[in-house]
Design a protein around this motif. Structure first.
Motif, PDB file in Angstrom:
ATOM      1  N   GLU A  79       0.820  -1.198   0.000  1.00 34.87           N
ATOM      2  CA  GLU A  79       0.000   0.000   0.000  1.00 34.87           C
ATOM      3  C   GLU A  79       0.858   1.252   0.000  1.00 34.87           C
ATOM      4  N   GLU A  81       0.576   5.867  -0.379  1.00 33.37           N
ATOM      5  CA  GLU A  81      -0.258   7.012  -0.002  1.00 33.37           C
ATOM      6  C   GLU A  81      -0.533   7.861  -1.243  1.00 33.37           C
ATOM      7  N   ARG A  82      -1.806   8.007  -1.558  1.00 31.65           N
ATOM      8  CA  ARG A  82      -2.172   8.828  -2.714  1.00 31.65           C
ATOM      9  C   ARG A  82      -2.118  10.301  -2.329  1.00 31.65           C
ATOM     10  N   TYR A  89       1.406   8.923  -6.228  1.00 30.75           N
ATOM     11  CA  TYR A  89       1.489   8.240  -4.944  1.00 30.75           C
ATOM     12  C   TYR A  89       2.872   8.426  -4.324  1.00 30.75           C
TER      13      TYR A  89
END
Length: 436
Positions: A79, A81-82, A89
């Motif tokens: 995952e 972070e946008r 990202y």
């Protein structure tokens, strides 16, 4: 399979690239986005399904908040972070598998710019992996692949169940470089168009390096794994997947080739994914044709003013010399003598082979052969390496065979490559015998 998919991606590129080249757009950022979008499409098609991998753009970061420059394409897992109100990202460097810097045209100026941009990633990686922040229990970070590559390159075991071996400075530096290569993101410069000749591409890289001799950030681990300029590529021999043995302490670590660039890109990315996830033999297809690199740069570790550094040697070549080197050649196993066959059989059964074993020495002497001679021939196969008084296998799955001709062969067979080669060899012999 890899050649088939590379050909498919090349066909897509041939069809779509002219559309971008003819687009009536003069706005540089928009032009860049078009070529980055095509690159992302190619990458998405190249990734195996079911692994949860994505292709995004944005920035790499470490645990301390340090950021890279803006990156065109990243192959990532996990995952990220946008960034608000954007399609970009921020992704932790440990979860970035590959980074691709895209250029419409790659000539000398663009080469320098892209090289500098990718060094912002390697700087973060080097800091992260050498700072103690790394998550050491990560199952993907076994040092076994690097230890195997080092053994193939040098004929020496750097790490085994008893711990680390004592290595001379030159070899210790190579081993550390291989460890960093294993965990670092695959860094690629992708120029859709570029140099008109392989020689000009090579000369541009040599000129760039000569201008930066003595500067930080130009050691082996700082170079991108792959640089593509139109139909020519510069690639790194770091064992993933390409390996070159040390020659008098020199590591021939960079080579050029006119081979299909997308095949090279797949080789680098799929080798990394295979190390991480384990694909099995079906991924690689027959795998009986291998690339032949044209040596470009060799490095050798040295003490410079009391500090560790690297000496570099460029291999100049004119067009005629380059054209004399084949692009690919047919793979074949190692043809060995009966003495090597017997000792390899012992190793494959889990038995020791020691240079001071009186039983082995006596048997070899009865055949008029010295142990040291057999040991040297075995080391040249890159299937074994020395560890003190012992010889040890460095393969995942070493297998031996006796051909119908009575010849002895041995090879790494974890992907079934030896099986396929033997089947093809026997089939060829059968057709010759029947006059087909």
């Amino acid at each position: 399979m890899i050649r088939t998919i590379a050909d498919l991606l090349s066909d897509i590129l041939r069809k779509e690239l002219p559309k971008l080249d003819k687009a009536p757009i003069k706005h540089a950022p928009t032009i860049g986005e078009m070529y980055e979008g095509l690159s992302s499409e190619i990458l998405n098609r190249a990734l195996p399904n079911g692994l949860g991998l994505r292709v995004v753009s944005g920035f790499a970061r470490d645990n301390r908040g340090c950021l890279s420059g803006q990156l065109d394409c990243m192959v990532v897992r996990g995952e990220g972070e946008r960034l608000p109100y954007t399609d970009s990202y921020v992704w932790h460097v440990k979860d970035i598998i590959a980074v691709i810097e895209v250029k419409k045209n790659l000539h000398s100026a663009e080469l320098r710019d892209a090289f500098t941009q990718l060094k912002t990633v390697s700087a973060i990686e080097h800091s992260y992996y050498q700072s103690g922040d790394e998550e050491l229990d990560d199952p993907d970070r076994s040092m076994a692949p690097s230890a195997r590559t080092f053994a193939e390159m040098t004929g020496r075991i750097a790490w085994n169940a008893e711990g680390a071996a004592t290595l001379p400075h030159e070899e210790e530096a190579v081993f550390r470089a291989l460890l960093l290569e294993q965990v670092s993101a695959i860094r690629v410069i992708l120029g859709m168009h570029g140099f008109k000749s392989e020689r000009a591409f090579r000369s541009s890289m040599i000129d760039y390096l000569e201008q930066n001799i003595g500067n930080n950030g130009f050691g082996p681990t700082d170079f991108p794994q792959l640089i593509i300029s139109g139909g020519y590529s510069l690639a790194k021999a770091n064992g993933r997947p390409f390996m070159t043995p040390l020659t008098d302490g020199w590591w021939p670590f960079y080579f050029s080739t006119p081979e299909n660039p997308l095949r090279l890109l797949l080789e680098f990315i799929w080798t990394r994914l295979d190390e991480m996830y384990g694909f099995g033999r079906e991924l690689w297809g027959e795998d009986l044709e291998i690339e032949v690199g044209r040596a470009l740069l060799s490095f050798r570790a040295a003490r410079i003013d009391g500090r560790g550094g690297w000496l570099v040697k460029a291999h100049e070549a004119d067009d005629e010399s380059l054209n004399q080197v084949p692009v690919t050649e047919q793979w074949s196993p190692e043809f060995i003598g009966k003495e090597e066959f017997v000792l390899l059989m012992r190793l494959c059964r889990g038995e020791e082979v020691r240079c001071d074993d009186p039983e082995v020495i006596s048997w070899l002497e009865s055949r008029g052969v010295e142990f040291n001679s057999v040991r040297d021939r075995l080391l040249k196969t890159r299937l074994v390496a020395s560890s003190g008084q012992n010889l040890e296998l460095v393969t995942k799955k070493c297998q031996l065979a006796i051909l119908p001709t009575g010849e002895y062969v041995a090879a790494e067979n974890s992907t079934g490559r030896l099986d396929r080669w033997i089947f093809r060899r026997i089939e060829t012999m059968r057709k010759r015998a029947s006059g087909e």
